[in-house]
Design an enzyme around this catalytic site. Structure first.
Site, mmCIF file in Angstrom:
data_model
loop_
_atom_site.group_PDB
_atom_site.id
_atom_site.type_symbol
_atom_site.label_atom_id
_atom_site.label_comp_id
_atom_site.label_asym_id
_atom_site.label_seq_id
_atom_site.Cartn_x
_atom_site.Cartn_y
_atom_site.Cartn_z
ATOM 1 N N TYR A 1 -8.194 -1.283 5.953
ATOM 2 C CA TYR A 1 -7.199 -2.043 6.721
ATOM 3 C C TYR A 1 -7.048 -1.483 8.138
ATOM 4 C CZ TYR A 1 -5.719 -4.043 2.252
ATOM 5 O OH TYR A 1 -5.681 -4.692 1.057
ATOM 6 N N GLU B 1 1.308 -2.743 -11.089
ATOM 7 C CA GLU B 1 0.518 -3.942 -10.772
ATOM 8 C C GLU B 1 -0.685 -4.056 -11.710
ATOM 9 O OE1 GLU B 1 -0.068 -3.866 -6.378
ATOM 10 O OE2 GLU B 1 1.414 -5.476 -6.417
ATOM 11 N N ALA C 1 -0.801 -0.817 2.854
ATOM 12 C CA ALA C 1 -1.722 -1.643 3.638
ATOM 13 C C ALA C 1 -1.029 -2.138 4.903
ATOM 14 C CB ALA C 1 -2.184 -2.831 2.795
ATOM 15 N N GLN C 2 0.249 -2.454 4.773
ATOM 16 C CA GLN C 2 1.004 -2.992 5.911
ATOM 17 C C GLN C 2 1.051 -1.990 7.071
ATOM 18 O OE1 GLN C 2 5.612 -4.021 6.691
ATOM 19 N NE2 GLN C 2 4.933 -4.444 4.646
HETATM 20 P P1 NAD Z 1 2.585 6.764 -6.470
HETATM 21 O O1 NAD Z 1 2.510 8.180 -6.077
HETATM 22 O O2 NAD Z 1 3.519 5.874 -5.774
HETATM 23 O O3 NAD Z 1 2.903 6.642 -8.041
HETATM 24 C C1 NAD Z 1 2.344 7.522 -9.004
HETATM 25 C C2 NAD Z 1 3.242 7.568 -10.237
HETATM 26 O O4 NAD Z 1 2.653 8.460 -11.172
HETATM 27 C C3 NAD Z 1 4.643 8.095 -9.925
HETATM 28 O O5 NAD Z 1 5.594 7.230 -10.497
HETATM 29 C C4 NAD Z 1 4.653 9.479 -10.579
HETATM 30 O O6 NAD Z 1 5.913 9.838 -11.086
HETATM 31 C C5 NAD Z 1 3.648 9.309 -11.718
HETATM 32 N N1 NAD Z 1 3.047 10.588 -12.118
HETATM 33 C C6 NAD Z 1 2.514 11.545 -11.303
HETATM 34 N N2 NAD Z 1 2.089 12.593 -12.037
HETATM 35 C C7 NAD Z 1 2.349 12.298 -13.340
HETATM 36 C C8 NAD Z 1 2.138 12.972 -14.573
HETATM 37 N N3 NAD Z 1 1.572 14.186 -14.638
HETATM 38 N N4 NAD Z 1 2.536 12.371 -15.715
HETATM 39 C C9 NAD Z 1 3.096 11.135 -15.693
HETATM 40 N N5 NAD Z 1 3.317 10.447 -14.553
HETATM 41 C C10 NAD Z 1 2.956 11.009 -13.390
HETATM 42 O O7 NAD Z 1 1.062 6.223 -6.350
HETATM 43 P P2 NAD Z 1 0.552 4.715 -6.294
HETATM 44 O O8 NAD Z 1 1.248 3.843 -7.253
HETATM 45 O O9 NAD Z 1 -0.941 4.797 -6.401
HETATM 46 O O10 NAD Z 1 0.918 4.238 -4.833
HETATM 47 C C11 NAD Z 1 0.394 4.900 -3.674
HETATM 48 C C12 NAD Z 1 0.980 4.271 -2.420
HETATM 49 O O11 NAD Z 1 0.497 2.933 -2.257
HETATM 50 C C13 NAD Z 1 2.486 4.189 -2.462
HETATM 51 O O12 NAD Z 1 3.007 4.440 -1.199
HETATM 52 C C14 NAD Z 1 2.742 2.755 -2.868
HETATM 53 O O13 NAD Z 1 4.005 2.267 -2.400
HETATM 54 C C15 NAD Z 1 1.579 2.031 -2.211
HETATM 55 N N6 NAD Z 1 1.253 0.807 -2.955
HETATM 56 C C16 NAD Z 1 1.870 -0.347 -2.539
HETATM 57 C C17 NAD Z 1 1.614 -1.529 -3.229
HETATM 58 C C18 NAD Z 1 2.302 -2.815 -2.772
HETATM 59 O O14 NAD Z 1 2.944 -2.811 -1.711
HETATM 60 N N7 NAD Z 1 2.247 -3.881 -3.526
HETATM 61 C C19 NAD Z 1 0.739 -1.536 -4.334
HETATM 62 C C20 NAD Z 1 0.135 -0.337 -4.720
HETATM 63 C C21 NAD Z 1 0.405 0.840 -4.022
#
Ligand code: NAD
Length: 402
Positions: A11, A165, A315-316
């Site tokens: 992006y 998701e 992405a935004q």
């Molecule tokens: P994240 O870090 O937001 O979420 C990871 C999750 O895994 C957390 O809830 C955490 O508590 C959990 N976790 C971590 N270690 C763990 C363990 N040992 N045991 C159990 N659970 C554990 O990562 P993500 O979801 O990949 O997102 C990454 C970034 O991308 C974020 O900033 C997110 O907001 C963004 N994102 C946005 C969208 C969207 O806007 N639609 C979609 C996907 C990702």
């Protein structure tokens, strides 16, 4: 003629190139990416679940480049040497630059958890997402041969946005998996193991609860307050809470790792001061000490003055950084001052399958089917913004109103 290198066509990088190639000036751009296609990283869960083919979330990079202004090199970046203003590539000669835009994206973060790399599937790019779908279908075939129910179990590690998701998309894919296994849909078990006791913490309690209820209603077993300690082949070991000595296990033939991300490892290997592959950049998005190096997207950390924490990697924000870096770099080429990056989020929407979603648009909460329409229009905007009209028309989601 000034030489600009842009590293990574996600992006941030592709937006920077698309913006710069429209501007007049005595400069040439070289874009490097290890793929010859750009993909919508926010939609990888659709490829992983098999609900969309990769062609629906990707397009050839060359299709959106002005080849008179931009040279595209398909290769992997090994190291950036900001002192000698050069970039080492795996298979091509070293590139020299006057200005660099570093936008190398994210990789999966295991937090050193034993067995995560070896025994769980990551979802970080198109090939790894396709591998997840192939794996699920193989497990369904194995069920037919053995009637062992572990092959019908799909487990997601981490219920962040990515995990949620993905869970929604797997629910949509369940019908196909069941058909492949020769069982009824309810036999396909989807679980999500999450350390936090509350999911979707960025939303207020009511909206987050709506999301949790929806996920549960769709049949996903949401295991909150479960801290993953180790992944063994076909088995996740966890404790209830961080310090509980009792270790529990849950079996699943498909284990997918979505517990968080880091910036590209190239950042650390290039000697930039970083944390989890992200560089705390100057206000104008340049690297500390290197005013001719912009670091943007998931490899960049920019302070949010409101929360006093770095903005989340989305992405935004990556797209906005791409545009801003292009503007600042152009200013530098014309001996004009650069400007500080400012960001006002348009909102955040998480899809839960094709027809449900929830989130915030500005300050307005959206949920249910209307939110899924918003989510699709966000992807359409991204296709138009970065790819242009042709990519929007061929890849856009227009199944909005039925
Ligand atoms: P994240 O870090 O937001 O979420 C990871 C999750 O895994 C957390 O809830 C955490 O508590 C959990 N976790 C971590 N270690 C763990 C363990 N040992 N045991 C159990 N659970 C554990 O990562 P993500 O979801 O990949 O997102 C990454 C970034 O991308 C974020 O900033 C997110 O907001 C963004 N994102 C946005 C969208 C969207 O806007 N639609 C979609 C996907 C990702």
């Amino acid at each position: 003629m000034k030489q600009i290198v842009v590293l990574g066509a996600g992006y941030a990088g592709l937006k920077a190139v698309r913006s710069l190639q429209k501007k007049e000036g005595d400069f040439h751009i070289t874009l490097v990416d290890h793929n010859d296609y750009h993909y919508e990283a926010t939609e990888l869960h659709e490829v992983a679940s098999g609900t969309q083919p990769k062609t629906k979330i990707s397009y050839p990079i060359r299709d959106v480049l002005d080849t008179k202004r931009v040279t595209f090199i398909q290769d992997s970046v090994v190291k950036i040497n900001p002192e000698s203003q050069s970039v080492e590539l795996k298979n091509h000669a070293t590139l020299q630059y006057d200005y660099a835009v570093v936008s190398l994206g994210f990789c999966s973060e295991t937090f050193g958890i034993k067995g995560a790399k070896e025994n769980a599937l990551e979802m970080v790019d198109v090939p790894s997402s396709e591998k997840i779908y192939q794996h699920i279908m193989e497990m369904m075939k194995k069920y037919r041969e053995t009637q062992d129910e572990k092959y019908l179990q799909i487990l997601i590690c981490g219920a962040g946005f990515t995990g949620i998701e993905l869970a929604g998309a797997l629910v949509d894919g369940r019908k196909d998996y069941a058909k492949a296994a020769g069982v009824s849909e309810d036999k396909i078990k989807i679980s999500c193991v999450e350390a936090a006791t509350r999911v979707l913490p960025m939303f207020d309690e009511k909206l987050a609860d709506y999301g949790v209820e929806l996920i549960k209603k769709l049949g996903v077993n949401l295991m909150t307050g479960c801290m993953i300690k180790e992944i063994k082949p076909g088995e996740v070991l966890y404790t209830k809470g961080k310090d509980d000595p009792e270790v529990n296990t849950v079996a699943a033939a498909t284990i997918i790792w979505t517990t968080g991300v880091s910036g590209s490892q190239v950042i650390g290997e290039s000697g930039f001061e970083q944390r989890r592959g992200r560089v705390m950049v100057n206000a104008d998005l340049t690297a500390p000490e290197y005013p001719n190096v912009y670091i943007i997207g998931d490899v960049s950390a920019v302070m949010d003055p409101t929360s006093n924490r770095p903005y989340p990697t989305t992405a935004q924000i990556a797209t906005r950084m791409g545009l801003h870096a292009a503007k600042n770099l152009y200013n530098q080429l014309h001996s004009k001052p650069t400007e500080a990056f400012t960001f006002h989020s348009l909102g955040t929407v998480a899809s839960i399958g094709n027809t449900h979603a929830l989130g915030l648009v500005g300050k307005t909460q959206v949920k249910g089917y209307p939110a899924s329409v918003v989510k699709k229009s966000i992807m359409n905007k991204s296709l138009l913004d970065i790819g242009g009209l042709k990519e929007l028309l061929s890849k856009g989601r227009f199944d909005l109103y039925h």
